[in-house]
Design a protein around this motif. Structure first.
Motif, PDB file in Angstrom:
ATOM      1  N   LEU A   1      29.658 -25.903  43.961  1.00 56.55           N
ATOM      2  CA  LEU A   1      30.992 -25.338  43.802  1.00 56.55           C
ATOM      3  C   LEU A   1      31.895 -26.376  43.154  1.00 56.55           C
ATOM      4  N   GLN A   2      32.827 -25.891  42.337  1.00 63.41           N
ATOM      5  CA  GLN A   2      33.847 -26.759  41.783  1.00 63.41           C
ATOM      6  C   GLN A   2      35.101 -25.919  41.599  1.00 63.41           C
ATOM      7  N   PRO A   3      36.264 -26.550  41.521  1.00 63.33           N
ATOM      8  CA  PRO A   3      37.488 -25.786  41.354  1.00 63.33           C
ATOM      9  C   PRO A   3      37.425 -24.908  40.111  1.00 63.33           C
ATOM     10  N   GLU A   4      37.942 -23.694  40.218  1.00 61.91           N
ATOM     11  CA  GLU A   4      37.884 -22.739  39.109  1.00 61.91           C
ATOM     12  C   GLU A   4      38.475 -23.295  37.823  1.00 61.91           C
ATOM     13  N   GLU A   5      39.561 -24.041  37.930  1.00 62.44           N
ATOM     14  CA  GLU A   5      40.205 -24.549  36.719  1.00 62.44           C
ATOM     15  C   GLU A   5      39.365 -25.591  35.993  1.00 62.44           C
ATOM     16  N   SER A   6      38.365 -26.145  36.667  1.00 59.32           N
ATOM     17  CA  SER A   6      37.491 -27.141  36.048  1.00 59.32           C
ATOM     18  C   SER A   6      36.151 -26.568  35.631  1.00 59.32           C
ATOM     19  N   ALA A   7      35.760 -25.453  36.200  1.00 58.30           N
ATOM     20  CA  ALA A   7      34.425 -24.909  35.980  1.00 58.30           C
ATOM     21  C   ALA A   7      34.150 -24.560  34.524  1.00 58.30           C
ATOM     22  N   GLY A   8      35.163 -24.157  33.789  1.00 53.05           N
ATOM     23  CA  GLY A   8      34.948 -23.754  32.406  1.00 53.05           C
ATOM     24  C   GLY A   8      35.138 -24.853  31.383  1.00 53.05           C
ATOM     25  N   LEU A   9      35.418 -26.073  31.823  1.00 53.41           N
ATOM     26  CA  LEU A   9      35.656 -27.159  30.880  1.00 53.41           C
ATOM     27  C   LEU A   9      34.346 -27.595  30.233  1.00 53.41           C
ATOM     28  N   PRO A  10      34.323 -27.733  28.912  1.00 56.41           N
ATOM     29  CA  PRO A  10      33.081 -28.129  28.241  1.00 56.41           C
ATOM     30  C   PRO A  10      32.773 -29.606  28.438  1.00 56.41           C
ATOM     31  N   ASP A  11      31.514 -29.912  28.472  1.00 56.74           N
ATOM     32  CA  ASP A  11      31.042 -31.286  28.554  1.00 56.74           C
ATOM     33  C   ASP A  11      29.779 -31.379  27.712  1.00 56.74           C
ATOM     34  N   ASP A  12      29.917 -31.055  26.420  1.00 55.39           N
ATOM     35  CA  ASP A  12      28.726 -31.002  25.591  1.00 55.39           C
ATOM     36  C   ASP A  12      28.844 -31.785  24.291  1.00 55.39           C
ATOM     37  N   GLY A  13      29.865 -32.618  24.163  1.00 52.66           N
ATOM     38  CA  GLY A  13      30.012 -33.440  22.967  1.00 52.66           C
ATOM     39  C   GLY A  13      29.189 -34.704  23.088  1.00 52.66           C
ATOM     40  N   PRO A  14      29.225 -35.572  22.067  1.00 51.71           N
ATOM     41  CA  PRO A  14      28.432 -36.793  22.095  1.00 51.71           C
ATOM     42  C   PRO A  14      28.867 -37.768  23.184  1.00 51.71           C
ATOM     43  N   VAL A  15      30.151 -37.767  23.549  1.00 53.48           N
ATOM     44  CA  VAL A  15      30.653 -38.586  24.645  1.00 53.48           C
ATOM     45  C   VAL A  15      31.516 -37.685  25.499  1.00 53.48           C
ATOM     46  N   GLU A  16      31.352 -37.797  26.797  1.00 54.56           N
ATOM     47  CA  GLU A  16      32.131 -36.946  27.687  1.00 54.56           C
ATOM     48  C   GLU A  16      33.619 -37.207  27.465  1.00 54.56           C
ATOM     49  N   TRP A  17      34.394 -36.164  27.512  1.00 50.16           N
ATOM     50  CA  TRP A  17      35.824 -36.250  27.240  1.00 50.16           C
ATOM     51  C   TRP A  17      36.600 -36.238  28.541  1.00 50.16           C
ATOM     52  N   ALA A  18      37.837 -36.617  28.481  1.00 52.33           N
ATOM     53  CA  ALA A  18      38.685 -36.702  29.665  1.00 52.33           C
ATOM     54  C   ALA A  18      39.586 -35.472  29.746  1.00 52.33           C
ATOM     55  N   PRO A  19      39.298 -34.566  30.651  1.00 52.65           N
ATOM     56  CA  PRO A  19      40.101 -33.359  30.776  1.00 52.65           C
ATOM     57  C   PRO A  19      41.421 -33.631  31.472  1.00 52.65           C
ATOM     58  N   LEU A  20      42.283 -32.634  31.463  1.00 57.31           N
ATOM     59  CA  LEU A  20      43.539 -32.733  32.174  1.00 57.31           C
ATOM     60  C   LEU A  20      43.344 -32.520  33.672  1.00 57.31           C
ATOM     61  N   ALA A  21      42.303 -31.810  34.044  1.00 57.02           N
ATOM     62  CA  ALA A  21      41.999 -31.585  35.456  1.00 57.02           C
ATOM     63  C   ALA A  21      41.603 -32.912  36.101  1.00 57.02           C
ATOM     64  N   PRO A  22      41.694 -33.016  37.410  1.00 61.19           N
ATOM     65  CA  PRO A  22      41.248 -34.268  38.056  1.00 61.19           C
ATOM     66  C   PRO A  22      39.787 -34.561  37.703  1.00 61.19           C
ATOM     67  N   TYR A  23      39.503 -35.814  37.416  1.00 58.53           N
ATOM     68  CA  TYR A  23      38.141 -36.194  37.032  1.00 58.53           C
ATOM     69  C   TYR A  23      37.112 -35.764  38.065  1.00 58.53           C
ATOM     70  N   TRP A  24      37.459 -35.869  39.336  1.00 57.60           N
ATOM     71  CA  TRP A  24      36.488 -35.564  40.385  1.00 57.60           C
ATOM     72  C   TRP A  24      36.035 -34.114  40.350  1.00 57.60           C
ATOM     73  N   SER A  25      36.837 -33.222  39.774  1.00 54.03           N
ATOM     74  CA  SER A  25      36.570 -31.788  39.860  1.00 54.03           C
ATOM     75  C   SER A  25      35.627 -31.257  38.785  1.00 54.03           C
ATOM     76  N   VAL A  26      35.223 -32.113  37.855  1.00 58.54           N
ATOM     77  CA  VAL A  26      34.372 -31.693  36.742  1.00 58.54           C
ATOM     78  C   VAL A  26      32.912 -32.005  37.061  1.00 58.54           C
ATOM     79  N   LEU A  27      32.040 -31.076  36.768  1.00 57.15           N
ATOM     80  CA  LEU A  27      30.600 -31.290  36.934  1.00 57.15           C
ATOM     81  C   LEU A  27      30.114 -32.066  35.700  1.00 57.15           C
ATOM     82  N   TRP A  28      30.278 -33.382  35.747  1.00 58.47           N
ATOM     83  CA  TRP A  28      29.936 -34.245  34.617  1.00 58.47           C
ATOM     84  C   TRP A  28      28.432 -34.314  34.430  1.00 58.47           C
ATOM     85  N   ARG A  29      28.007 -34.339  33.183  1.00 58.50           N
ATOM     86  CA  ARG A  29      26.561 -34.409  32.916  1.00 58.50           C
ATOM     87  C   ARG A  29      25.964 -35.731  33.383  1.00 58.50           C
TER      88      ARG A  29
END
Length: 182
Positions: free
Chosen positions: A2-30
């Motif tokens: 589970l992860q917060p809804e506002e973070s669940a749709g954030l992409p993490d598929d570029g060559p380097v992971e990007w820094a979203p506006l959502a709290p870092y902890w809430s993203v399912l980082w690769r």
């Protein structure tokens, strides 16, 4: 996981992971996912494992599924609430603790641990010295996943100077660094 809804749709598929506006902890980082996969098949039964900067604690939960005794730590209490929920959903027990690396006395007193896990924790150069000071007080072995952020190079260079042996494996764009105190 589970992860917060506002973070669940954030992409993490570029060559380097990007820094979203959502709290870092809430993203399912690769990096966390790749580190969890690196643990697959490892003999962890009974080992005391601590995950630093755990966020959603994917590696910590994977270690607990392999029968390790896991302490997941983060500076954000909200993250740890979700870690506990995700651990229950995965049928494992993961202890949690709010930890500030600059004030690690309580964490150190809970050690020593057999293994430290950390995924994508080197966002800033200032973290390098703090982490390198903390790690030898926690465990003789560290597995750190990083997508190639600039502070990781400085971390590895200084770790080698401080008598850590380093072995690196690459999983897609994520580097898994296994450090062992010499």
């Amino acid at each position: 996981m589970l992860q917060p809804e506002e973070s669940a749709g954030l992409p993490d598929d570029g060559p380097v992971e990007w820094a979203p506006l959502a709290p870092y902890w809430s993203v399912l980082w690769r990096s966390g996912v790749k580190l969890a996969r690196e643990l697959d098949g490892e003999e962890l039964s009974g080992l005391r494992v601590v995950e630093l900067g755990c966020g959603l604690a994917v590696p910590g939960i994977a270690a607990a599924r392999a029968d390790a005794v896991v302490l997941a730590t983060d500076s954000d209490a909200e993250a740890l609430e979700l870690v506990a929920e995700n651990a229950r959903a995965n049928g494992v027990t993961v202890e949690t603790a709010v930890v500030d690396w600059a004030e690690p006395h309580e964490l150190i007193s809970r050690g020593p641990f057999d293994l430290v896990l950390a995924a994508d924790v080197l966002y800033e150069r200032a973290s390098v010295a703090v982490l390198l000071s903390l790690l030898p007080r926690l465990a003789p072995e560290v597995w750190l996943a990083d997508p190639g952020r600039p502070p990781a190079d400085a971390f590895l260079e200084e770790a080698r100077r401080r008598h850590w042996g380093v072995e690196t494996r690459v999983r897609d764009v994520v580097q898994i660094h296994r450090l062992q105190l010499d």
